[in-house]
Design a protein around this motif. Structure first.
Motif, PDB file in Angstrom:
ATOM      1  N   PRO A  99      37.317   5.029  19.577  1.00 21.35           N
ATOM      2  CA  PRO A  99      37.248   5.840  21.414  1.00 21.35           C
ATOM      3  C   PRO A  99      38.903   6.082  22.129  1.00 21.35           C
ATOM      4  N   ILE A 100      38.743   4.324  21.741  1.00 23.95           N
ATOM      5  CA  ILE A 100      40.474   4.447  21.921  1.00 23.95           C
ATOM      6  C   ILE A 100      41.235   5.055  21.368  1.00 23.95           C
ATOM      7  N   ILE A 101      40.958   5.054  20.250  1.00 26.50           N
ATOM      8  CA  ILE A 101      42.169   5.372  19.418  1.00 26.50           C
ATOM      9  C   ILE A 101      42.709   7.027  19.562  1.00 26.50           C
ATOM     10  N   ALA A 102      41.104   7.726  19.770  1.00 26.43           N
ATOM     11  CA  ALA A 102      40.767   8.747  19.919  1.00 26.43           C
ATOM     12  C   ALA A 102      41.688   9.585  20.979  1.00 26.43           C
ATOM     13  N   ALA A 103      41.446   8.599  21.803  1.00 28.49           N
ATOM     14  CA  ALA A 103      42.328   8.441  22.609  1.00 28.49           C
ATOM     15  C   ALA A 103      43.974   8.238  23.086  1.00 28.49           C
ATOM     16  N   PHE A 104      44.395   7.762  22.378  1.00 29.36           N
ATOM     17  CA  PHE A 104      45.896   7.462  21.817  1.00 29.36           C
ATOM     18  C   PHE A 104      46.356   8.438  21.772  1.00 29.36           C
ATOM     19  N   LEU A 105      45.125   9.060  20.493  1.00 30.25           N
ATOM     20  CA  LEU A 105      46.440  10.122  19.761  1.00 30.25           C
ATOM     21  C   LEU A 105      45.824  11.610  19.964  1.00 30.25           C
ATOM     22  N   ASN A 106      45.267  11.322  21.113  1.00 29.85           N
ATOM     23  CA  ASN A 106      44.950  12.872  21.616  1.00 29.85           C
ATOM     24  C   ASN A 106      46.289  13.042  22.621  1.00 29.85           C
ATOM     25  N   TYR A 107      46.447  12.306  23.425  1.00 32.02           N
ATOM     26  CA  TYR A 107      47.457  11.817  24.631  1.00 32.02           C
ATOM     27  C   TYR A 107      49.181  12.612  23.882  1.00 32.02           C
ATOM     28  N   ILE A 108      49.222  11.888  22.668  1.00 31.68           N
ATOM     29  CA  ILE A 108      50.858  12.011  21.733  1.00 31.68           C
ATOM     30  C   ILE A 108      50.402  13.288  20.991  1.00 31.68           C
ATOM     31  N   LYS A 109      48.998  14.232  20.925  1.00 30.29           N
ATOM     32  CA  LYS A 109      49.101  15.102  20.891  1.00 30.29           C
ATOM     33  C   LYS A 109      49.549  16.476  21.314  1.00 30.29           C
ATOM     34  N   GLY A 110      49.495  15.903  23.000  1.00 27.24           N
ATOM     35  CA  GLY A 110      49.407  16.797  24.080  1.00 27.24           C
ATOM     36  C   GLY A 110      50.944  16.681  24.158  1.00 27.24           C
ATOM     37  N   LYS A 111      51.830  15.719  23.653  1.00 28.54           N
ATOM     38  CA  LYS A 111      53.224  15.138  24.145  1.00 28.54           C
ATOM     39  C   LYS A 111      54.157  15.925  22.624  1.00 28.54           C
ATOM     40  N   THR A 112      53.501  16.096  21.215  1.00 25.67           N
ATOM     41  CA  THR A 112      54.458  16.388  20.360  1.00 25.67           C
ATOM     42  C   THR A 112      53.648  17.373  20.159  1.00 25.67           C
ATOM     43  N   GLY A 113      52.233  17.890  20.051  1.00 21.68           N
ATOM     44  CA  GLY A 113      51.636  18.553  18.800  1.00 21.68           C
ATOM     45  C   GLY A 113      51.267  18.788  17.202  1.00 21.68           C
ATOM     46  N   TYR A 114      51.206  17.084  17.443  1.00 22.17           N
ATOM     47  CA  TYR A 114      51.298  16.918  15.804  1.00 22.17           C
ATOM     48  C   TYR A 114      49.762  16.851  15.493  1.00 22.17           C
ATOM     49  N   GLU A 115      48.953  16.805  14.958  1.00 22.68           N
ATOM     50  CA  GLU A 115      47.701  16.680  14.723  1.00 22.68           C
ATOM     51  C   GLU A 115      47.971  15.181  13.507  1.00 22.68           C
TER      52      GLU A 115
END
Length: 271
Positions: A52-68
């Motif tokens: 759950p926390i990894i998903a939140a961290f990576l989703n935040y990054i996706k919102g800033k960078t577009g990275y999957e």
């Protein structure tokens, strides 16, 4: 006239495509997404616990960078080495101890940022030896630790003044062992606490704690590193910019807190 118009349109399309590539670097074609490994040998929990926390961290990054980005949490040394060799992740957050202990076993990587872990929030961390009086007597030091640390690493980086042999035993029950040391007669053993463990120990309100003392605070060592296995530093730079923004936004600060981090400190400028 039509020919010139066609050339103009083609040039405009080419320029737009080039601009898009510059702003949005291509992802790996084989995986369709970047891989991000969180490698902390001796760390708490499992991949399922961390999801759950990894998903939140990576989703935040996706919102800033577009990275999957797909994430993986690993708390065993051998498993981490095998995973990195097999999956060739793009990014990782790895304890500095683990990096130093396994340098020759990993593909080439760049250290692009230092983590700023809680509670101290700096890019250096100090481990603490806690035990009972008389622990240091004898020809060999016997320590217990929740994370794997070799005697060679300990003597080189953490206690270079040590002039005797040391044995470090890994345990998954660090606070149970502290209680055992306090109430028992194992005076020839002590416990090596991480900064977070020391913070927890300092705030414990238990009677048995009085049987122990802080023996020594060790030489500071670097904190866990954000590493990059790729070659395009532009990709790494966009990630770092997202992480720096994370430290300034409420949502980002909350996610970092769940990861027990204050933030990140870039180690060098990337273009």
């Amino acid at each position: 006239m039509e020919r010139h118009r066609f050339k103009f349109i083609s040039l405009a399309i080419s320029l737009a495509a080039a601009l898009f590539i510059l702003l949005y670097p291509l992802r790996p074609l084989d995986a369709g997404a970047y891989e991000f490994v969180f490698w902390y040998p001796g760390g708490e929990g499992t991949q399922k616990d961390a999801e759950p926390i990894i998903a939140a961290f990576l989703n935040y990054i996706k919102g800033k960078t577009g990275y999957e980005i797909r994430g993986r949490y690993i708390n065993k040394t051998d498993e981490g080495i095998k995973y990195i060799k097999a999956k060739r992740p793009t990014f990782g957050i790895v304890s500095w101890i683990t990096l130093e202990e396994n340098k020759g076993k990993l593909p080439p990587y760049k250290e692009i940022a230092a983590t700023l872990p809680l509670p101290h929030g700096t890019d250096k961390e100090i481990f603490t030896i806690v035990g009972k009086e008389g622990w240091e007597k004898g020809s060999e030091l016997l320590l217990a630790s929740s994370i794997p640390i070799s005697p060679a690493f300990f003597k080189k980086y953490m206690m270079p003044e040590l002039d005797k042999e040391v044995t470090i035993t890994e345990t998954s029950s660090i606070f149970a062992l502290l209680k055992e040391l306090s109430l028992g007669n194992a005076r020839d053993k002590a416990v090596l606490l991480t900064p977070m463990e020391m913070h927890t120990f300092s705030n414990l309100k238990v009677d048995w704690k009085g049987g122990l003392r802080v023996i020594q605070r060790l030489k500071p060592i670097p904190t866990a590193r954000l590493i990059y296995f790729g070659d395009d530093l532009g990709v790494a730079d966009r990630l770092i910019q997202a992480l720096l923004a994370m430290q300034e936004e409420k949502e980002g600060v909350e996610i970092l807190g769940e990861l027990r981090l204050k933030g990140f400190l870039p180690l060098h400028h990337t273009p």
